[in-house]
Design an enzyme around this catalytic site. Structure first.
Site, PDB file in Angstrom:
ATOM      1  N   GLU A   4      -0.785  -5.473   5.789  1.00  0.00           N
ATOM      2  CA  GLU A   4       0.693  -5.837   5.056  1.00  0.00           C
ATOM      3  C   GLU A   4       1.425  -6.899   5.872  1.00  0.00           C
ATOM      4  O   GLU A   4       1.957  -7.527   5.193  1.00  0.00           O
ATOM      5  CB  GLU A   4       1.390  -4.300   5.101  1.00  0.00           C
ATOM      6  CG  GLU A   4       0.649  -3.335   4.158  1.00  0.00           C
ATOM      7  CD  GLU A   4       1.268  -1.857   4.551  1.00  0.00           C
ATOM      8  OE1 GLU A   4       1.268  -0.833   3.600  1.00  0.00           O
ATOM      9  OE2 GLU A   4       2.079  -1.496   5.471  1.00  0.00           O
TER      10      GLU A   4
ATOM     11  N   THR B  91       0.785  -1.048  -0.012  1.00  0.00           N
ATOM     12  CA  THR B  91      -0.184   0.006  -0.074  1.00  0.00           C
ATOM     13  C   THR B  91       0.732   1.331   0.113  1.00  0.00           C
ATOM     14  O   THR B  91       1.742   1.228   0.732  1.00  0.00           O
ATOM     15  CB  THR B  91      -0.710   0.020   1.415  1.00  0.00           C
ATOM     16  OG1 THR B  91      -1.521  -1.158   0.986  1.00  0.00           O
ATOM     17  CG2 THR B  91      -1.707   1.400   1.355  1.00  0.00           C
ATOM     18  N   GLY B  92       0.520   2.376  -0.598  1.00  0.00           N
ATOM     19  CA  GLY B  92       1.273   3.634  -0.571  1.00  0.00           C
ATOM     20  C   GLY B  92       1.362   4.059  -1.989  1.00  0.00           C
ATOM     21  O   GLY B  92       1.031   3.645  -3.004  1.00  0.00           O
TER      22      GLY B  92
ATOM     23  N   GLY C 209       6.253  -0.614  -0.201  1.00  0.00           N
ATOM     24  CA  GLY C 209       7.293   0.157   0.497  1.00  0.00           C
ATOM     25  C   GLY C 209       7.427   0.195   1.639  1.00  0.00           C
ATOM     26  O   GLY C 209       7.015  -0.855   2.517  1.00  0.00           O
ATOM     27  N   ALA C 210       8.351   1.239   2.119  1.00  0.00           N
ATOM     28  CA  ALA C 210       8.454   1.496   3.671  1.00  0.00           C
ATOM     29  C   ALA C 210       8.637   2.874   3.969  1.00  0.00           C
ATOM     30  O   ALA C 210       8.853   3.912   3.069  1.00  0.00           O
ATOM     31  CB  ALA C 210       9.565   0.727   3.862  1.00  0.00           C
TER      32      ALA C 210
ATOM     33  N   GLY D 158       2.882   4.045   7.579  1.00  0.00           N
ATOM     34  CA  GLY D 158       2.525   5.718   7.426  1.00  0.00           C
ATOM     35  C   GLY D 158       1.188   5.915   6.723  1.00  0.00           C
ATOM     36  O   GLY D 158       0.386   6.715   6.831  1.00  0.00           O
TER      37      GLY D 158
HETATM   38  C1  5RP Z   1       1.690   1.922   4.154  1.00  0.00           C
HETATM   39  C2  5RP Z   1       2.942   1.713   4.280  1.00  0.00           C
HETATM   40  C3  5RP Z   1       3.843   2.448   2.817  1.00  0.00           C
HETATM   41  O1  5RP Z   1       4.531   1.256   2.589  1.00  0.00           O
HETATM   42  C4  5RP Z   1       4.883   3.530   3.448  1.00  0.00           C
HETATM   43  O2  5RP Z   1       3.830   4.251   4.321  1.00  0.00           O
HETATM   44  C5  5RP Z   1       5.198   4.213   2.382  1.00  0.00           C
HETATM   45  O3  5RP Z   1       4.646   4.926   1.672  1.00  0.00           O
HETATM   46  P1  5RP Z   1       4.862   5.655   0.319  1.00  0.00           P
HETATM   47  O4  5RP Z   1       4.963   4.688  -0.693  1.00  0.00           O
HETATM   48  O5  5RP Z   1       3.485   6.288   0.132  1.00  0.00           O
HETATM   49  O6  5RP Z   1       5.971   6.516   0.800  1.00  0.00           O
HETATM   50  O7  5RP Z   1       3.555   1.133   5.064  1.00  0.00           O
HETATM   51  O8  5RP Z   1       0.875   1.503   5.465  1.00  0.00           O
END
Ligand code: 5RP
Length: 218
Positions: free
Chosen positions: A103, A28-29, A82-83, A96
């Site tokens: 996840e 997600t993200g 992602g992270a 985030g």
């Molecule tokens: C969502 C997550 C996302 O992987 C993390 O917040 C990174 O988000 P983005 O790719 O928008 O920078 O853990 O719960």
């Protein structure tokens, strides 16, 4: 390249890790959104996806990619996500976007975790990004007190409900010397559903997008 272009570069590099004919786990993200868009170009080559959030499910479905419930699949060779932060041992802070629980579940089933990030996410030590903790609403105050005892400054995420109907407490200013130990310690607080440390099961591959290109680290 701006940050979004770097996210897109990492996401598209992950397409090479997708196993033909199999189900792919999808995180997600905003970085994963680029991956989903890329996945649409190989729609006919995969069985479908297992998604980690309602948002990713909607995007996958809109692009005609079949989405399976986790219970419907036997195996997931690769999970792409992602992270918010990732360290040199591939421990991560995630959540985030608030999708940490699903996840972590999909990642637990997957054989390989491919993490896609722009270079800003790579850190020497986790903890600058506040640690998200998903909490059953009735336990809010109890969990917040316990997290404060660990040295954190706890802030409830405003106007946010997870896909599971819970709330998120974001824990600032934690000193994270041992991510595996802290992940377990936070999980053991009654009322915690999941915390955003992905250390017991970290990433296996990191695709890190830099202005010089995408580095594949394993
Ligand atoms: C969502 C997550 C996302 O992987 C993390 O917040 C990174 O988000 P983005 O790719 O928008 O920078 O853990 O719960």
């Amino acid at each position: 390249m701006n940050q979004d272009e770097l996210k897109r570069a990492a996401a598209l590099a992950a397409l090479a890790h997708v196993v033909r004919g199999a189900v792919v786990g999808v995180g997600t993200g905003s970085t994963v959104n680029h991956f989903i868009d890329g996945l649409a170009t190989m729609r006919g080559e995969i069985a479908g996806a297992v998604s980690s959030s309602e948002a990713s499910t909607q995007r996958l479905s809109a692009l005609g990619i079949p989405v399976f419930a986790l219970d419907e699949v036997e195996s997931i060779p690769v999970y792409v996500d992602g992270a918010d932060e990732i360290d040199g041992s591939f421990n991560m802070i995630k959540g985030g976007g608030g999708a940490l629980t699903r996840e972590k579940i999909v990642a637990a089933v997957a054989e390989r975790f491919v993490c896609i990030c722009d270079a800003s996410k790579r850190v020497e030590r986790l903890g600058h990004f506040p640690l998200p903790v998903e909490v059953v609403p009735m336990a809010r105050a109890h969990v917040a007190r316990q997290l404060a005892k660990l040295g954190g400054r706890v802030v409830e995420r405003a106007d946010f409900v997870t896909d599971n109907g819970n709330l998120i407490l974001d824990v600032h200013d934690l000193t994270i010397d041992d991510p595996v130990a802290l992940e377990s310690e936070v999980d053991h607080i009654a009322g915690v559903v999941t915390n955003g440390l992905f250390a017991r099961r970290g990433a296996d591959v990191l695709l890190l997008a830099t202005p010089q290109g995408v580095r594949s680290l394993a």
